[in-house]
Each structure stands twice: as structure tokens, then as C-alpha cells.
Write an enzyme that holds these catalytic residues in place. Structure first.
Site, PDB file in Angstrom:
ATOM      1  N   SER A 189      16.608   1.763 -17.440  1.00 47.18           N
ATOM      2  CA  SER A 189      16.221   1.180 -16.170  1.00 47.18           C
ATOM      3  C   SER A 189      15.050   1.963 -15.574  1.00 47.18           C
ATOM      4  O   SER A 189      14.067   2.189 -16.273  1.00 47.18           O
ATOM      5  CB  SER A 189      17.431   1.161 -15.235  1.00 47.18           C
ATOM      6  OG  SER A 189      17.246   0.260 -14.179  1.00 47.18           O
ATOM      7  N   ASP A 444      19.698  -9.693 -19.396  1.00 45.23           N
ATOM      8  CA  ASP A 444      19.445  -8.802 -18.255  1.00 45.23           C
ATOM      9  C   ASP A 444      18.296  -9.379 -17.441  1.00 45.23           C
ATOM     10  O   ASP A 444      17.186  -9.532 -17.967  1.00 45.23           O
ATOM     11  CB  ASP A 444      19.080  -7.414 -18.787  1.00 45.23           C
ATOM     12  CG  ASP A 444      18.573  -6.468 -17.705  1.00 45.23           C
ATOM     13  OD1 ASP A 444      18.777  -6.764 -16.504  1.00 45.23           O
ATOM     14  OD2 ASP A 444      17.990  -5.429 -18.073  1.00 45.23           O
ATOM     15  N   HIS A 469      21.903  -5.119 -19.203  1.00 48.58           N
ATOM     16  CA  HIS A 469      21.126  -3.965 -18.731  1.00 48.58           C
ATOM     17  C   HIS A 469      21.593  -2.641 -19.348  1.00 48.58           C
ATOM     18  O   HIS A 469      22.717  -2.200 -19.118  1.00 48.58           O
ATOM     19  CB  HIS A 469      21.249  -3.914 -17.205  1.00 48.58           C
ATOM     20  CG  HIS A 469      20.154  -3.149 -16.516  1.00 48.58           C
ATOM     21  ND1 HIS A 469      18.826  -3.488 -16.613  1.00 48.58           N
ATOM     22  CD2 HIS A 469      20.189  -2.059 -15.697  1.00 48.58           C
ATOM     23  CE1 HIS A 469      18.094  -2.654 -15.884  1.00 48.58           C
ATOM     24  NE2 HIS A 469      18.902  -1.771 -15.329  1.00 48.58           N
TER      25      HIS A 469
END
Lengths: 513, 513
Positions: A189, A444, A469
Site C-alpha cells: 500500500s 483491490d 489489497h
């Protein structure tokens, strides 16, 4: 022989949570979280304790420089930056055993510790030290003081963060007599963005980067602002057309009831809100967060998006639209006496109930908010006609005004592309740069800002159609589907090939340079 | 169609002159200048006027950000940054004509303007806009105020400087509708280091870099500290063994006379010093500067090192050692009524005689001194047994103490290698990075910290055995020797090949990214 390093340090607050633009935007939907690690079903806490993985960890401190880029008297302020090392499996000093370094993302420490599964699982394969750094240390006293002080929080930037990484990794290599050990940086991320950018800016410190679910193209008009919610919509539609339709219709239903006499009371009862709703927007924002979260973290074996849709679709036959929506909420959040509409901004999980932790979470929110209000300006909006969400386009001018009133400084929406690039990525990088994996799961929503195409032989995209994710960074589980196992294997194979080439080069060049 | 860009702006003060560590070091020899451009024989001003090359220049301003890396309230201070553009020969907007950008180094503007010969000579070939930026604008009022204020001068760093370049180049490309124009950055000496580092840090902004005489390895123990003076010595020895021997023996002679009763008066008379010497060190430092300068700038057609040695060797038969040394000084500096021992710190050339300019030069010295006292810590010392200079090793601890007492901040001698790299250059960069030419002349003492070996197919070293500091950047002259003509042609051919590859890539990728 494996080394995992992870850190948060001064920037821990940044790294934790890009939570909630609702701090900023008032009536804009909350910013989807850029959390690295899997959200489990909220009613059933994650199994697997941290203590079991943390026995090998050694906590150390590094005297970090507050401001790497200037030479003002205060730039030299030193603060102790905590980092964690696991060197149990490492090849040892004066070897060329690899070092794996994990760049923290924005979740609680507990989640983060759990999430380094990829590194631990593959460490023996790479015969690497296992490092991991994170620090709670903040200059100028407490976190609260640091974040509330405009001069101090001004140092919370990604450029300072990766300069910190560079300084610490160089220090660790020196301390461990590991000069020739190749370093692989890994993050998910926001941490994944940092990892990719780190390889670009500090190739002399890291041999390569695994950037999982890193939306490095969600800036400055590179990706369409509707990308995020278009994928949430697609995920729901693919899972259940009926569920998707119910959600799509629900927003008008909420407005309809809200506009009635006593409408907010009716909605508050209907959704068992802990406090009476002051405006229907807060309910809509809450539901938006539920849908975004389950799409972003729609992982095996539980697949929370399925759980929500099963709740919605499986409600008794005559249940109306909002009744079904509530059934979806209950299925995911659990059967509670009441539902806190602010939970996604200030979570109230049992784990984090302590007052201290609450304060911490609030400050994390503030830190994240500052980050999105400074350089991480990701224009995520709803305006797609095929979206299951009501329109709510991202308004940059409004955003800038709100940030200025909150923090006294204004965002630099072009800085990320000025410093790190992004435009014409393939044209720019295919003859420059090497050794980056951009991994994504196409379910995601953040994959809409991810790199999904190979840039060159060694700057590559590894994605799964069904992934969510940062799924690849989680520890291996018996229930992992074949496509996930394959993704991780591919990543390991690619990283191993970088290291192998490096060893070849080392023999050729080490005595000549 | 050619674009030369050059700038100094906020950092003009930095870019100008890494003059004189004597500010700092007291009895350490003055720091050799990192000047980009040729020093002519001091008694004969350079021919060729600036006005003749500057007619095509257009001066513009850019609202530059004071601090790119932090989000403190003062970081957002804007100052007008001046830059100069020559677009006369450019291909025009919405073409893909190249843009050549010159990064200023540390000499007077007049020298700098003269020194962009390489770009102007080759501009038509590349069909590029001719840019050139430089600005006199300094935030917070005057230069003096800026440099005397510890908080303001703290922003004079290379990282801020190249971030400025990035912002301005992006702005120029936008203004000129030149999105797809490849940018080549060019610089000499310190400006050459910035150019090379710029290509590494901002590959999305510059396609390639020509880094002339850039001693990027003269940091953090990468190159031996004796390198600089070893080459000065070699240059003298190669030119005239007798001249070398005379110089080598002269230091003891100076000490011998200085130790006599009235010795400093004798030396002052002997060398016609403008003020009576307070210590023999000042004379030695002056001579050190003369020898360094003529070695660094030993260019055709005049070859000043030859002039010095002809002066020394050609003195009447019975002239003693110091008489010969003085004859060398006169041959190079010209026949003057007196010689200013501080000239190399605060030059008194006729050109710069105005009070304003003097003040400027002093401040430039202060700015440069601050730069060497912050991040550009180049440990240059004398300690080589074969050197023609007396021993005077670089003492880092002493240097740090002096910097701290002068500026209140301490140097970061490891920062350059942390941020830009340098260790194991070939190992690190041969699979990462592309399109950098490191050009050097091996008679240039700074070539001892230069890259003299190819790193990869496109990160290459182009050097001449007989070349001096930044010679290739000067305008073509009829008197240029064949090896210099060849060096420039090679550089042009390499840059043309980068651009050609880029155009191929552009066709392949422009519609796909």
C-alpha cells in the site's frame, strides 16, 4: 538467514493510516483506507497471535536526523528511532546473505507484525537476516505534541521517510558487517509506494523492491479519479448482481426517509446507530466505508464481500431495501447492540479499547490526514455513471481550502509526480530503473492506480485477477487458493533472479570498483 | 532549435564558487576551486564578450518554493527565481525538439555565460531550444541577509537545488508545450555533479546528463584525499622536471627565510605583497592557489601551467629558488605593482573591482564555504610523499569543529554518499541508471575524483589525457587541438544516440502509456 526490517519511527504516524478524509471533507465521502493488511471479519478477531512471531525480534534504536534536506540549526535535531531486527536465520556478518527490509504501512502494529508473513515464509529461501524496524519515538515529546505543532508535523513527508530508511539500512549494514549483502525492500500500500520509490531514489541502498498494491499512479491526473469506486462497484456486481442493485438503490431510499418528518430518528433506529444521526450523510459515509473495506480486503478464506452480499441477498423475502442493507452490515460487523457511525475513523474494536490506544488512533488519523493534506493528494471521487454509489466528485479546490484551514499549509498536488515521476512511466523507466515488482490484486480498488503492465525485463507487474489489497504479503495459509500461491512463487522467483545476477556482478566488479 | 538552460537562482550563491577553505581551516591550504570555466592568464583578460552571445537570451521568472521537502509554514515561502531562455533555434511548441539545460557552476555570471559554448555550438545539431537560467533572486531580501541568517542559508543544499531544477524544467516544458521534448542536462564541476545526480534522481525530467569534470567520487573516502595534489604535482613534473624540483624545494626556503629576524619583511618584499605578510603560511597558500589554478585550467591555446614553468625555468641563470618562484608568479599573474595574497579568496580582477561585486564575491565565498561546511565535504589534503607540496593532511575533526564555530551547524560528511551513492559505483549502476556522460581531462586535478571508467553501455566515461577542468564545455575555437575536437564530437554522438533511442521509444510507447 533472513532479514526482515520494518519501521515506522518518526513517520510511524504517517505510515499508519491514510484514514478518513472526512476530517477534511465534511460532506465528501471518507477517504478509502490505504491499509496494508487484511481486515478480518470484524466480528471474529484474527487468529494467530503476535507473540508467536515476535520472539525472534530484537529492538534497537538509531539516532535519526530530523531534517535530512536542510542545514538549519533545528535540522540537526536527533531523535531515537526504534527498529526491530530478526537475525535468527541470517547468514551472518561478512557473508553476502540478503537482507529483507519491510517498510511499514498504515495499520496497527499488531496487524503489521502479522503481515510480514511473506518475508518470514521466504526468509530461509533467501538466507537473509530478518530485520524489522518500527519506532514509537517522536521528536519533541509526545505524538500529540508533535502532530499538533505545525513546525514539527511539517517533517512528516515521504522524502524524509525514505531518507530515514536509507540512513538506517546503511547503519544496519555497517553494524552487521554486511556491506555486500543485497537489500530487498518490501512494502504494501503506502509502504509499497515507498518501497518502489526507494528503489528509484536509492538504488545504491536497495537492490530491488517488492511494491504490493502500491497505487503510485493515483496522483496528479494519472489515473481516473473514479477508478477506486469503479472497482468496488465491479467487485459487488461480479459477486451478486442483486446485491449490487440493492446497494445502488439504497442511497435514494436513505434520502427519502431522511427527508421525512423525524426521518433521521427512523434511520437511526433502523441502523441501530449508537448516537442519533445528525445528518443522513454520516450513515451513507459509514456504508461507503463498509463496502470499500470489504472490496479492498476481500480475501480468502472468508471473502468478506461475499459475507455482506449474502447478508443483503439472504434477508427474509419481504425485507425492504434498507432492511437488506442493514442485514449486510450485521453479517460483516457482527450482531451488536449498536453501530458506531464513526468506527471507520476511530475504530472501537475490542483490541483497541484502551483510552491510550484510542488517543493514538485519533492522532494516527490526524497524521494521515496531514499526509493526504500535504503531498499524498489522491483524487478519489465518485462520478461514474455505472457506479453503485451516488455521485461525489473529488473537488481539488475545496480540498485545498479545507486543508489550509485545518493545517495552515496547502497541499502540493503535483509534488509526487515532480519528485517521483509517474507520467509516461513506461517511456521513462524502461531504459532506466530495474528490479521492481509491482504486485496487485485486481479486485483491490487501489489497483486502479497500480502498475499493471511490465515496464521492462526487471520492472514488472505481477497481478492476480482475484486478489485483494496486499494479499501476497500475508503469511501462507493452508486455505490459500492456487492463484495466490502462484503469485507469491513468481515474486520469490523474480527476487531470487535479481539476487543471483547481483552475485554474478559482485564477482565481476567487487575488486575493480 | 536548441535549448540551453542555465540557472543559479536561490542557489546561485552555492553554484558560484566553492572557494577557499581558508575561511575555515586557518592554517590548512585553501580549498582548490571547483570553477567550471577556464581561467585565462590573469594579466590578459579573456577575449570574446558576453554581449555577443547574450542577445538571444530572454529573462523570465519562476515562483520557486523555498523548501520542497517539508510542509512547515515557512516551507511554502515563494521567491522569484530568474532563468534565461534562448529559444531562437528551437523547433517550437508541440514538436519533440530537444531541450538542452545548463546547470550553473561556481564562477562569475560572465564566465558562465561564456562557458556554455558547447551547448550553443551544438544546439543546431540537436535542434533544441536554447535555455539558460540564472537568477539573482534570493528569498528574504538581500544575499547578505540570506547568507548571514542561519535559518535561511540552511536551505542552500544540493537536494533543494536539483528539486528547483526539476520544478523549473517541468514548468518550462509546460509553458513551451514541449511535453515530449527530451531534456539533456549539462553542467561542469559542481554543476556537473548536479547534472549527473539529477539524471539519477529525476530520470522522468531529464533524458540524460553530460557531467563535465564532476568529482562525484571525492567524498566519504571514495577517492584518496591526496588525489588532487598528486595530479597537480604530476602536471608540473610532466611539463618540466626542473620547474617541479624548484617548487618542491621552495617551501623549505620560505620557512628558512621566515624564521630569520625580519624574515616576513624580506619575504613580503621579495614577493611584492600588497600588505606585509603576517605569517609565511599566507604566501605558501597563495602559491598553492597559483599552482592549483594553472593545473586545473591548463588549457589550450595558452597553457598557463607552461607559462608559470617558463617563468620559473627561464629566470636569469643565477636567480635563486624564491626568485624563480616569483618569476613564475609574475609570468602568470602579470607584472603588478603588488600582489594581493588574498586574491584567490577575494579576487581583485579589474572586471570585479566595483564595491558591489567585491561584496558579492565575499558573500559567494561565504556561501561556498557554507556548502563545503554542510554537505560537500571533499577531503582534499597533501600528504603524498612524492608531492611537490609540503604535507598538510585533511583533518576531518578539525574541519567539523571549525564549521561548527563558523555556522553553528556541523558538516554531514556521509550525506552525499547516502543520498546520491558513490560506493561500488559500477556494481550498483551498471544495471540501473542510463544516459550519463562523465567527461574529464586527466590533467585536471579534480579528475582524481571523477568517473574514468564506463559503467554500462550508456553510463560512460569520456576523457582526454591532455584535458583540463571543464574544457569540453567551452566554445569551439580555431586553436582547439584534435583531441579536444574529438572529445566533443564523441559527446555529441552519444547524446544524439540517446535522443534517437528516445524517439524510437516515443513511437512505441506514447500511445500506450
Amino acid at each position: 538467514m533472513d532479514l526482515i526490517t520494518r519501521h515506522s519511527f518518526l513517520h510511524q504516524l504517517l505510515l499508519f493510516s491514510l484514514i478518513s478524509l472526512s476530517y477534511v471533507s465534511g460532506t465528501q465521502f471518507s477517504f478509502p483506507r490505504l491499509g496494508a493488511l487484511r481486515r478480518t471479519i470484524r466480528s471474529k478477531p484474527q487468529t494467530g497471535s503476535i507473540s508467536s512471531v515476535s520472539e525472534d525480534f530484537e529492538t534497537l534504536f538509531y539516532n535519526q536526523t530530523l531534517d535530512h534536506f536542510n542545514y538549519k540549526p533545528e535540522s540537526f535535531t536527533i531523535f531515537p528511532q526504534r527498529y526491530i531486527i530478526d537475525s535468527k536465520q541470517w547468514g551472518g556478518p561478512n557473508t553476502i546473505s540478503p537482507i529483507l527490509v519491510y517498510f511499514g504501512a498504515e495499520e496497527s502494529l499488531d496487524y503489521d507484525l502479522f503481515g510480514i508473513g511473506f518475508l518470514r515464509d521466504n526468509a530461509p529461501r533467501f538466507k537473509a537476516l530478518q530485520h524489522r524496524f518500527y519506532g514509537k519515538s517522536v521528536p519533541f515529546g509526545s505524538r500529540e505534541a508533535a502532530l499538533r505543532n505545525a513546525s514539527v508535523r511539517g517533517y512528516f513527508t515521504s522524502a524524509q521517510a525514505i531518507a530515514d530508511y536509507a540512513a538506517i539500512i546503511i547503519h544496519i549494514k555497517k553494524t552487521f558487517s554486511a556491506k555486500n549483502s543485497p537489500v530487498i525492500v518490501i512494502g504494501g500500500s503506502y509502504g509499497g509506494m515507498l518501497a518502489a520509490w526507494f528503489r528509484l531514489k536509492y538504488p545504491h541502498v536497495a537492490l530491488g523492491a517488492l511494491a504490493s498494491s502500491a497505487p503510485i499512479l493515483y496522483f496528479d491526473g494519472l489515473a481516473p479519479q473514479v477508478g477506486y469506486y469503479a472497482i468496488v462497484t465491479k467487485d459487488f456486481k461480479e459477486t451478486s448482481e442483486r446485491c449490487y442493485e440493492t446497494i445502488r438503490k439504497s442511497w435514494d431510499e436513505i434520502d427519502k426517509i431522511a427527508s421525512k418528518f423525524n426521518g433521521l430518528s427512523i434511520l437511526s433506529k433502523m441502523f441501530k446507530t449508537c448516537k442519533k444521526l445528525k445528518r443522513s450523510f454520516d450513515l451513507k459515509d459509514y456504508l461507503d466505508s463498509v463496502y470499500s473495506e470489504v472490496a479492498q480486503y476481500d480475501c480468502p478464506p472468508t471473502y468478506p464481500l461475499n459475507i455482506v452480499c449474502r447478508g443483503i441477498d439472504g434477508a427474509p423475502k419481504r425485507t425492504d431495501i434498507l432492511g437488506r442493507i442493514f442485514a449486510g452490515v450485521v453479517a460483516y460487523m457482527g450482531n451488536k447492540s449498536c453501530y458506531d457511525m464513526e468506527e471507520f475513523n476511530h475504530p472501537t474494536d475490542e483490541t483497541y479499547m484502551s483510552w491510550k490506544w484510542q488517543i493514538f488512533r485519533i492522532l494516527v488519523g490526524l497524521g494521515s490526514c496531514f499526509l493526504t493534506c500535504s503531498e499524498m493528494v489522491m483524487p478519489i471521487g465518485h462520478e461514474h455513471s455505472a457506479s453503485m454509489f451516488p455521485p461525489s466528485p473529488f473537488n481539488l479546490n475545496k480540498f485545498i481550502r479545507k486543508c489550509k484551514s485545518l493545517f495552515g499549509v496547502q497541499p502540493r498536488p503535483h509534488w509526487v509526480t515532480t519528485y517521483y515521476g509517474g507520467h509516461d512511466l513506461k517511456l521513462i523507466l524502461h531504459r532506466f530503473a530495474s528490479n521492481i515488482i509491482f504486485s496487485n490484486g485486481l479486485r483491490d480498488p487501489y489497483s486502479s492506480g497500480g502498475v499493471l503492465e511490465n515496464i521492462s525485463d526487471s520492472v514488472v507487474a505481477v497481478y492476480t485477477v482475484n486478489g485483494s489489497h496486499c494479499l501476497d504479503l500475508l503469511p501462507e495459509m493452508k486455505t490459500d487458493p492456487p492463484w495466490l500461491i502462484k503469485q507469491r512463487k513468481t515474486e520469490v522467483r523474480i527476487i531470487a533472479s535479481w539476487i543471483s545476477k547481483y552475485y554474478t556482478d559482485l564477482i565481476v566488479f567487487r575488486d575493480r570498483t
